[in-house]
Design an enzyme around this catalytic site. Structure first.
Site, short mmCIF file in Angstrom:
data_model
loop_
_atom_site.label_atom_id
_atom_site.label_comp_id
_atom_site.label_asym_id
_atom_site.label_seq_id
_atom_site.Cartn_x
_atom_site.Cartn_y
_atom_site.Cartn_z
N GLN A 199 -5.25 -1.94 9.43
CA GLN A 199 -5.02 -3.24 8.78
C GLN A 199 -5.67 -4.36 9.60
O GLN A 199 -5.44 -4.47 10.80
CB GLN A 199 -3.50 -3.45 8.65
N ASP B 152 -11.52 2.43 3.50
CA ASP B 152 -11.79 1.00 3.30
C ASP B 152 -13.27 0.77 3.02
O ASP B 152 -13.65 -0.30 2.55
CB ASP B 152 -11.42 0.24 4.59
N LYS C 108 0.84 -1.20 0.00
CA LYS C 108 0.00 0.00 0.00
C LYS C 108 0.87 1.25 0.00
O LYS C 108 0.61 2.20 -0.72
CB LYS C 108 -0.94 -0.01 1.21
#
Ligand code: NAP
Length: 281
Positions: A97, A120, A53
């Site tokens: 995460q 997200d 990322k």
């Protein structure tokens, strides 16, 4: 022989557009989109995802930071970090995460992220918006899957779609997005009876179960679009949920693993971060 839907190539040209947009934002508004990734613990797979990322952010000009927190971090400590990031106007996107260590409640962490920074797309506000057909930040993997299907040039409207898997991060949201595009959608899962027959009815088959090579050609209708979301690591190699070698002669279009959905997921994260930054103008 199926046409391979090359996620890597598609992701590459979407990234070019994102890069150009970011250049313009910088020039016209002195705004640099910022993403902050929070990683709790040292799970090797999560470390790799976080590094990927970071690399992708760099490629397009997004300023990225990673906050590494130790495995023993308490839920309160993590919530404090998120609150600080919620207030920081250089941060437009916050990504925690997953999975988190077992002693931390994932739901309360996701709920604590400001919806305007939830790149997200996992916040219940975004799940609700998706359900109601409102435009919010959409979860990255389902958003990437839609783009891959669109790249085939085949219309989604009116098609029979079967999604195998009903998780909150892939199966359910992608089913809703396909419904919104006027597909007739069936969601299958581990309790579905006659799965093979159900899948065989699909013009578009999306498989997100996490079982290597589970779906072979006997599940696939001749000429169908097959999207393989699965990624399972077995002895260092990555496997999809579809037996690619067996399926490729029956499907009309198929995504490979790796190089299909995976690169699109990261690219959609970049797109969401850019969108979140633009909304602050
Ligand atoms: P998940 O939360 O474990 O959900 C798996 C789903 O598959 C569940 O709904 C389960 O049904 C269903 N399932 C399991 N075994 C089945 C079977 N034998 N027949 C029919 N359905 C079955 O998984 P997820 O998070 O959605 O992820 C799925 C896969 O996609 C994993 O391999 C993951 O690594 C991968 N993934 C890839 C990306 C990417 O960017 N490439 C992103 C996200 C996930 P029940 O609900 O009945 O248990």
């Amino acid at each position: 022989m199926a046409i391979i839907i090359d996620g890597k190539k598609i992701a590459k040209y979407i990234k070019e557009t994102i890069k150009e947009d970011i250049k313009e934002l910088k020039q016209q508004h002195s705004l640099i989109p910022g993403l902050c990734v929070v990683l709790v613990g040292d799970d090797p797979a999560s470390m790799v995802y976080v590094r990927n990322k970071e690399r992708a952010c760099k490629e397009v000009g997004i300023s990225s930071t990673v906050i590494y927190m130790k495995e023993e971090t308490t839920e309160e400590e993590l919530l404090t970090t998120i609150n600080t990031l919620n207030q920081d106007n250089r941060v437009h996107g916050i990504l925690v995460q997953l999975p988190l260590p077992k002693h931390i409640n994932e739901e309360s962490i996701i709920n604590a992220i400001s919806p305007s920074k939830d790149v997200d797309g996992f916040h219940p506000i975004h799940a609700g918006m998706l359900m109601n057909g409102q435009q919010g930040l959409e979860p990255c993997t389902p958003k990437g899957i839609i783009r891959l299907i669109e790249e085939t040039g085949q219309s989604i409207s009116g098609k029979n779609v079967v999604v195998i898997g009903r998780s909150n991060i892939v199966g359910k949201p992608v089913a809703l997005m396909l419904l919104q595009r006027n597909a007739t959608v069936t969601i299958a899962h581990s309790k579905t009876q006659n799965l093979k027959e159900v899948a065989h009815n699909a013009d578009i088959l999306v498989v997100a179960i996490g079982r290597p090579k589970f779906v072979d050609s006997s599940y696939i209708k001749e000429g169908a679009i097959v999207i393989d979301v699965g990624t399972t690591r077995v002895e260092g190699s990555l496997y999809g949920d579809v037996d690619f070698e067996d399926a490729k002669d029956k499907a009309g279009y198929i995504t490979p693993v790796p190089g299909g959905v995976g690169p699109m997921t990261i690219t959609m994260l970049l797109e969401n971060t850019l969108a979140a930054a633009k909304r602050t103008l």
